[in-house]
Design a protein around this motif. Sequence first.
Motif, PDB file in Angstrom:
ATOM      1  N   TRP B  94       0.821  -1.218   0.009  1.00 64.12           N
ATOM      2  CA  TRP B  94      -0.155   0.056   0.118  1.00 64.12           C
ATOM      3  C   TRP B  94       0.977   1.254  -0.081  1.00 64.12           C
ATOM      4  CZ3 TRP B  94      -3.946  -2.212  -1.548  1.00 64.12           C
ATOM      5  CH2 TRP B  94      -4.224  -3.742  -0.991  1.00 64.12           C
ATOM      6  N   PHE B  95       2.115   1.117  -0.279  1.00 64.32           N
ATOM      7  CA  PHE B  95       2.968   2.254  -0.243  1.00 64.32           C
ATOM      8  C   PHE B  95       4.005   2.176  -1.427  1.00 64.32           C
ATOM      9  CE2 PHE B  95       6.701   4.854   1.299  1.00 64.32           C
ATOM     10  CZ  PHE B  95       6.061   5.926   1.649  1.00 64.32           C
ATOM     11  N   TRP B  96       4.094   3.305  -2.404  1.00 66.30           N
ATOM     12  CA  TRP B  96       4.991   3.299  -3.164  1.00 66.30           C
ATOM     13  C   TRP B  96       6.555   3.958  -2.971  1.00 66.30           C
ATOM     14  CZ3 TRP B  96       4.774   0.685  -8.019  1.00 66.30           C
ATOM     15  CH2 TRP B  96       5.786   0.950  -8.925  1.00 66.30           C
ATOM     16  N   GLY B  97       6.246   5.256  -2.573  1.00 63.71           N
ATOM     17  CA  GLY B  97       7.387   6.204  -2.096  1.00 63.71           C
ATOM     18  C   GLY B  97       7.833   7.045  -2.891  1.00 63.71           C
ATOM     19  N   TYR B  98       6.918   7.328  -3.836  1.00 64.63           N
ATOM     20  CA  TYR B  98       7.157   8.431  -4.943  1.00 64.63           C
ATOM     21  C   TYR B  98       6.064   9.617  -4.881  1.00 64.63           C
ATOM     22  CZ  TYR B  98       7.290  11.337  -9.190  1.00 64.63           C
ATOM     23  OH  TYR B  98       7.215  12.159 -10.091  1.00 64.63           O
ATOM     24  N   GLY B  99       6.294  10.787  -4.785  1.00 57.98           N
ATOM     25  CA  GLY B  99       5.464  11.845  -4.463  1.00 57.98           C
ATOM     26  C   GLY B  99       5.726  12.871  -5.402  1.00 57.98           C
ATOM     27  N   ARG B 100       4.817  13.662  -5.560  1.00 64.07           N
ATOM     28  CA  ARG B 100       4.957  15.116  -6.553  1.00 64.07           C
ATOM     29  C   ARG B 100       3.982  16.056  -6.125  1.00 64.07           C
ATOM     30  NH1 ARG B 100       5.329  14.983 -13.253  1.00 64.07           N
ATOM     31  NH2 ARG B 100       2.823  15.283 -13.256  1.00 64.07           N
ATOM     32  N   LEU B 101       4.404  17.189  -6.350  1.00 57.27           N
ATOM     33  CA  LEU B 101       3.389  18.290  -6.083  1.00 57.27           C
ATOM     34  C   LEU B 101       3.983  19.566  -6.907  1.00 57.27           C
ATOM     35  CD1 LEU B 101       4.400  20.413  -3.771  1.00 57.27           C
ATOM     36  CD2 LEU B 101       3.799  18.577  -2.404  1.00 57.27           C
ATOM     37  N   ARG B 102       3.087  20.548  -7.187  1.00 54.08           N
ATOM     38  CA  ARG B 102       3.427  21.823  -7.615  1.00 54.08           C
ATOM     39  C   ARG B 102       2.814  22.891  -6.789  1.00 54.08           C
ATOM     40  NH1 ARG B 102       1.666  26.524 -10.210  1.00 54.08           N
ATOM     41  NH2 ARG B 102       3.136  27.600 -11.705  1.00 54.08           N
ATOM     42  N   THR B 103       3.958  23.616  -6.028  1.00 55.21           N
ATOM     43  CA  THR B 103       3.506  24.677  -4.979  1.00 55.21           C
ATOM     44  C   THR B 103       3.478  25.961  -5.681  1.00 55.21           C
ATOM     45  OG1 THR B 103       4.166  25.914  -3.358  1.00 55.21           O
ATOM     46  CG2 THR B 103       6.146  24.669  -4.334  1.00 55.21           C
ATOM     47  N   GLU B 104       2.190  26.596  -5.583  1.00 52.22           N
ATOM     48  CA  GLU B 104       1.909  27.559  -6.224  1.00 52.22           C
ATOM     49  C   GLU B 104       2.680  28.891  -5.567  1.00 52.22           C
ATOM     50  OE1 GLU B 104      -2.179  28.631  -6.391  1.00 52.22           O
ATOM     51  OE2 GLU B 104      -1.818  30.788  -6.826  1.00 52.22           O
ATOM     52  N   SER B 105       2.811  28.698  -4.255  1.00 51.58           N
ATOM     53  CA  SER B 105       3.242  29.835  -3.538  1.00 51.58           C
ATOM     54  C   SER B 105       4.788  29.783  -3.185  1.00 51.58           C
ATOM     55  CB  SER B 105       2.575  29.980  -2.220  1.00 51.58           C
ATOM     56  OG  SER B 105       2.779  28.690  -1.517  1.00 51.58           O
ATOM     57  N   GLY B 106       5.141  28.549  -3.226  1.00 52.45           N
ATOM     58  CA  GLY B 106       6.789  28.067  -2.736  1.00 52.45           C
ATOM     59  C   GLY B 106       6.717  27.557  -1.235  1.00 52.45           C
ATOM     60  N   GLU B 107       5.429  27.438  -0.524  1.00 49.48           N
ATOM     61  CA  GLU B 107       5.297  26.495   0.482  1.00 49.48           C
ATOM     62  C   GLU B 107       4.593  25.354   0.250  1.00 49.48           C
ATOM     63  OE1 GLU B 107       4.676  29.090   4.292  1.00 49.48           O
ATOM     64  OE2 GLU B 107       3.355  29.715   2.727  1.00 49.48           O
ATOM     65  N   PHE B 108       5.024  24.204   0.871  1.00 51.38           N
ATOM     66  CA  PHE B 108       4.223  23.123   0.465  1.00 51.38           C
ATOM     67  C   PHE B 108       3.808  22.337   1.745  1.00 51.38           C
ATOM     68  CE2 PHE B 108       8.787  21.835   0.467  1.00 51.38           C
ATOM     69  CZ  PHE B 108       8.795  20.616   1.028  1.00 51.38           C
TER      70      PHE B 108
END
Lengths: 222, 204
Positions: B94-108
């Motif tokens: 139930w866990f892969w370990g790859y994540g991704r996001l784009r932060t609009e502001s620079g905070e995440f």
Amino acid sequence: MSNTGRQLKIGPTDNTSDQRTPRNRLRLIPEIARESFAPYVPQRGLSRQNDWDLTRIAPDLPRAEGVAIEVSGKLQNERGTPISNAMLEIWNANHFGRYRHIEDHSNIPLDEHFLGTGRVFTDSEGNYTFWTISPGAYLARPDIGRWRPKHIHISVSGGGSRLITQLYFPDEPNNASDPMAILMGDDFERNIGKPYETPKIDVDSGLNFDIVVGGRNAVYFE
Amino acid sequence: MKANMQADLLLPTNEDTVGPYFPINFSDPLLEDLSQFESGITAQPQGVPIILKGRLLDRYGELANGTVVEFWQANAKGVYRSPKHEGDSDIDPWFWGYGRLRTESGEFEFKTIMPGPCADRASNITITLFSDGISRIVTQIFFADQTGNASDPLLQSLSCEDQAKLSARHEGEADCGSKIYTIDIVMAGENEIPFFDDLIREGE
């Protein structure tokens, strides 16, 4: 014998590059820790039925303005091994040079028939194909008259491959002054597509772009 | 295609900046929260849920907006979901370990589980940044309150000051019970954190 990593360079006339480029040399990774630096990206799905055709927003809608092109090529690692089932995420400006992105506040017109984002997967031989509208160049630094040349963004991910790059067009007057092109030097040539004719399909011309994922990015395909 | 004759390798396509307009419609909520599996499934990754709160800062202390941040980590038992570990009984389905996001502001805020320490390594998350103005850069962050930092080979290759810059601090619990960790990722200038070269090998 190298005891230090690369020194990254700042793109000339690129303010963001000046703000965000690390000034210290990159550090070397102890051998025992190298594996942990190689992400293995899970395969993901497509979201729209015509993700491969950026020339129209949906199959039942008209084609966007401008020159329709096919972009195709082979994805491989440095050893020439094809990389199959990798996802290419594609985005480019419209015919006039405007992105349909909520943070693109330029006055350049939107095209009501152009979205400008899409995704495709490579086949078992590493080949990919997509259609899009040849993007317009746009003025990136009005204060000094510096343009961004026509370009298509391509992000490659899947398995041990990870690469974000840009495809440029041959003989474009603004290629020479692009900050990242300047940093690439002679290597910039490898990011320029090679034109081909497309008499049998419903686009105006083709651009071949073979992509080689370098370095550790292909670690699990060796 | 031109080849590098010395090693008989193809010359790589140049990495390039992601630019300011990475499409927000490429976002995938499942890649921004690894602390749960797909919705509606009776399953949960093993481990302690955490929230990593980060700020990406430029050399003037301004937030680096529009940056794409990628994460790569081992599961709670310290095993990476990579071909090398295929068939390992400690793989968490139930866990892969790859994540991704784009932060609009620079905070995440990245929701995940605390990665386990593994052979010779302290708990860590590899972070890849794609931002306007630069090509891909990578680093690795650690957790100040976890054991094993004092003997981690990567941390120990750095000065004490640089080690501290890569250490996320535990700052309380979220309403959902997740432990909150915070980190400032200064990309350039005075408090710049160490970034690593994954193309050049030691001794090459």
